[in-house]
Design a protein around this motif. Structure first.
Motif, PDB file in Angstrom:
ATOM      1  N   ALA A 317      24.774   7.674  74.153  1.00 27.73           N
ATOM      2  CA  ALA A 317      26.221   7.525  74.349  1.00 27.73           C
ATOM      3  C   ALA A 317      26.934   8.065  73.109  1.00 27.73           C
ATOM      4  N   ARG A 318      26.337   7.852  71.969  1.00 29.93           N
ATOM      5  CA  ARG A 318      26.939   8.387  70.731  1.00 29.93           C
ATOM      6  C   ARG A 318      26.914   9.908  70.733  1.00 29.93           C
ATOM      7  N   ILE A 319      25.848  10.442  71.251  1.00 30.92           N
ATOM      8  CA  ILE A 319      25.762  11.909  71.300  1.00 30.92           C
ATOM      9  C   ILE A 319      26.866  12.459  72.209  1.00 30.92           C
ATOM     10  N   LEU A 320      27.158  11.724  73.295  1.00 33.41           N
ATOM     11  CA  LEU A 320      28.241  12.169  74.190  1.00 33.41           C
ATOM     12  C   LEU A 320      29.614  11.726  73.690  1.00 33.41           C
ATOM     13  N   ASN A 321      29.610  10.924  72.630  1.00 34.00           N
ATOM     14  CA  ASN A 321      30.862  10.441  72.093  1.00 34.00           C
ATOM     15  C   ASN A 321      31.632   9.552  73.049  1.00 34.00           C
ATOM     16  N   ILE A 322      30.933   8.687  73.742  1.00 31.49           N
ATOM     17  CA  ILE A 322      31.622   7.753  74.645  1.00 31.49           C
ATOM     18  C   ILE A 322      31.329   6.323  74.203  1.00 31.49           C
ATOM     19  N   PRO A 323      32.283   5.404  74.420  1.00 31.80           N
ATOM     20  CA  PRO A 323      32.005   4.009  74.070  1.00 31.80           C
ATOM     21  C   PRO A 323      31.012   3.412  75.071  1.00 31.80           C
ATOM     22  N   THR A 324      30.240   2.413  74.618  1.00 31.59           N
ATOM     23  CA  THR A 324      29.202   1.894  75.510  1.00 31.59           C
ATOM     24  C   THR A 324      29.752   1.041  76.656  1.00 31.59           C
ATOM     25  N   ASP A 325      31.049   0.671  76.605  1.00 31.05           N
ATOM     26  CA  ASP A 325      31.511  -0.111  77.768  1.00 31.05           C
ATOM     27  C   ASP A 325      31.588   0.747  79.033  1.00 31.05           C
ATOM     28  N   VAL A 326      31.442   2.046  78.874  1.00 31.09           N
ATOM     29  CA  VAL A 326      31.325   2.929  80.045  1.00 31.09           C
ATOM     30  C   VAL A 326      30.098   2.529  80.876  1.00 31.09           C
TER      31      VAL A 326
END
Ligand code: SER
Length: 595
Positions: A317-326
């Protein structure tokens, strides 16, 4: 070839076999039991082992289902177009009923009449024989008679055309393949080659042997057929040119990731891979957390694999730059839109899945940033080294202090051209385990274990109950499952009758007697082989890691188990059976409490 949705394919499979006299037996749990050495259900046939070995199945001799399976020996290869850690096997079985003739005929009918695959796109492999088992000419002839082209029938060795688990029913198999548009890599290319010219559709296993020991096979009393076809793979080549992540099983998850990251699945390889890894790992986590036996992340056995899956998803998720609440949206998608209606318990477990998932994410995120900084610091010193190996003590510190699964350290190291001294890590790990054995109950070093004090007590009580039932009912009683919450324990076991009041009372008294005796609980790390030889109790014989922990309670119980356990039975309090009821055919269920 016909485009089909996953729901259409599921229905087509069951309808096809019901029309041919099979009974749909539904799905069973993906996890054996968090407290024994068994990890996951790896094939549709696994729950059917006793019946393939000769026991009569209450639903008859012709069975079918669509069974979830989890195979995680290769988590790192997830990220390509076809590997997944959870998958569904469309199964059908003959338990001592029909054999090769019907099997080959029906497989061909399904391929050509249901999936509408053209004959010249189909290939099959057959066992070429060895010193102990003859060449399977019979199946080759039947395949050709059913319609396969002669030139598309291949004889292959045991490595490819023999199906077995560690122990149990096994035999030669015959696999079926779809021939893709991708040209063969060479004129000698066969379905054994993974260049992509042939894609496996399914496997028909002719189970005539029981593997009782390494290289020791005995003939089974009855000949069975075990058929398992991959739902994901079939959907992929019918609909999406071989990419399982573009099928309707994953589509919604990928769309969520695209929306949230502002990137497209096809942007570049790195994005595609990250999306696949998250979609896969969250799906498997949903299925395990929401399973009828509710696995939770932990530091041992199956729970540890679940922990690794969640943590790896967080990293991507960090690699995609998205928060984990997704991830929550993805959980809802899988449960509401895809699997909820096929896996009984799942729809009711949404809150549990979300809570546990987020608990684990929080736990990991807290340490991830500091851990990565620490990792960067320690590897900086390797920049000028010619020997690029991360030592065991460092990788163990990352594990122990920062919660980095060793596989994560390996992955991070690999990205920077380093390797990890795994033996050194294992050595440190063992030393640590020895130390924590003497640590106070319920307070686990490293602070990572998720079992609380009361669950720990129930784990130990499970072993006592298992042992007591063997004394009261008989040695044939075996554990079939268990589930523990803070309030109670649930224990499933093989037994052909409802327990009488007297049997219940005797069992309860015996457990309480052992608690009063304040027996010592000890554990020992052993090779799997030694553990089985020592007569330790275990739920399934297959799929143990090479090294297992055996827990002994005084002289009364010895079981393969991941723990944790209390130090002495005196800590357990008073054991009370609250309920005894049927669980499934031949399996009874006890609910019990400690006060
Ligand atoms: N047991 C076989 C397999 O897993 C077929 O069901 O391939």
């Amino acid at each position: 070839m016909k485009k089909m949705t996953s729901e259409e394919l599921r229905k087509a499979w069951i309808d096809f076999y019901e029309k041919r006299g099979h009974v749909d037996i539904g799905t069973t749990s993906l996890i054996g039991d968090g407290t024994t050495g068994v990890l996951f259900n790896v094939a549709g046939m696994q729950p059917l082992m006793p019946y393939l070995l000769g026991k009569e199945h209450p639903q008859g001799k012709r069975l079918c289902n669509i069974q979830g399976c989890v195979r995680t020996n290769d988590i790192e290869s997830v990220g390509d177009s076809s590997h997944t850690t959870f998958f569904e096997m469309m199964g059908s079985w003959s338990l001592g009923d029909y054999f090769k003739e019907e099997r080959t005929k029906w497989s061909y009918e399904f391929l050509t009449q249901v999936l509408n695959l053209p004959i010249d796109r189909l290939a099959t492999t057959v066992f070429e024989g060895n010193d102990s088992v003859p060449k399977d000419d019979e199946t080759a002839v039947l395949r050709e008679k059913s319609g396969f082209l002669h030139e598309n029938i291949f004889f292959l060795s045991k490595e490819y055309n023999w199906w077995e688990l560690e122990r149990g029913p096994c035999g030669p198999d015959s696999e079926m393949f779809y021939i893709t548009d991708k040209p063969a890599c060479s004129p000698n290319c066969t379905p054994a080659c993974d260049c992509g010219h042939y894609i496996e559709i399914g496997n028909d296993v002719f189970m005539q042997y029981d593997k009782v020991d390494e290289n020791k096979y005995e003939l089974l009393k009855k000949k069975n057929v075990d058929t398992g076809w991959g739902l994901e793979r079939i959907l992929a080549f019918l609909n999406t040119n071989g990419d399982v992540y573009l099928t309707d099983l994953f589509k919604g998850a990928i769309e969520i990731l695209e929306q949230e990251s502002g990137r497209k699945y096809n942007d570049d390889e790195k994005t595609k891979m990250a999306m696949r890894i998250i979609a896969d790992h969250i799906r498997t986590s949903v299925m395990l957390l929401g399973d009828e036996n509710h696995l939770v992340p932990s530091n041992v056995g199956a729970g540890y694999i679940l922990r690794r899956l969640i943590r790896r998803a967080v990293r991507y998720a960090r690699i995609l730059n998205i928060p984990t609440d997704v991830f929550n949206k993805i959980v809802y998608y899988y449960i509401d839109d895809v699997y909820g209606k096929f896996y009984n318990n799942l729809a009711n477990s949404k809150d549990f899945v979300i809570t546990q998932l987020n608990k684990e994410i929080k736990r990991f995120e807290k340490t991830l940033d500091i851990g990565i900084k620490e990792f960067e610091k320690v590897i900086a010193k390797f920049n000028n080294d010619s020997e690029k190996i991360l030592d065991g003590a460092t990788s163990f510190r990352l594990y122990d202090t920062y919660g980095f699964p060793i596989e994560l350290t390996e992955e991070l190291a690999k990205e920077r051209g380093l390797s990890v001294d795994i033996n050194g890590f294992n050595q440190k790990f063992k030393e640590h385990q020895e130390k924590s054995k003497t640590a106070t109950i319920g307070k686990f070093k490293g602070g990572l274990a998720s079992s609380g004090e009361i669950e720990t007590k129930y784990h130990t009580a499970t072993h006592l109950l298992n042992a007591a039932l063997k004394v009261v009912i008989g040695p044939d009683v075996h554990q079939k499952g268990s589930n523990i919450t803070e309030e109670r324990m649930r224990f499933d076991f093989s037994c052909d009758h409802k327990l009488t009041d007297e049997e219940k009372k005797k069992t309860e008294d015996l457990v309480n007697k052992w608690i009063k005796e304040d027996l010592e609980v000890t554990s020992q790390l052993m090779s799997k082989e030694d553990a089985l030889k020592s007569g330790a109790e275990c739920m399934f014989i297959e799929k143990y890691p090479d090294e297992v922990t055996v827990y002994s309670i005084g002289e009364v119980s010895k079981e393969l188990c991941g723990g944790p356990h209390v130090k002495r039975t005196g800590e357990l309090g008073i054991f009370k059976i609250k309920k005894e009821e049927a669980s499934s055919a031949g399996v009874r269920r006890i609910k019990a409490c400690l006060n």
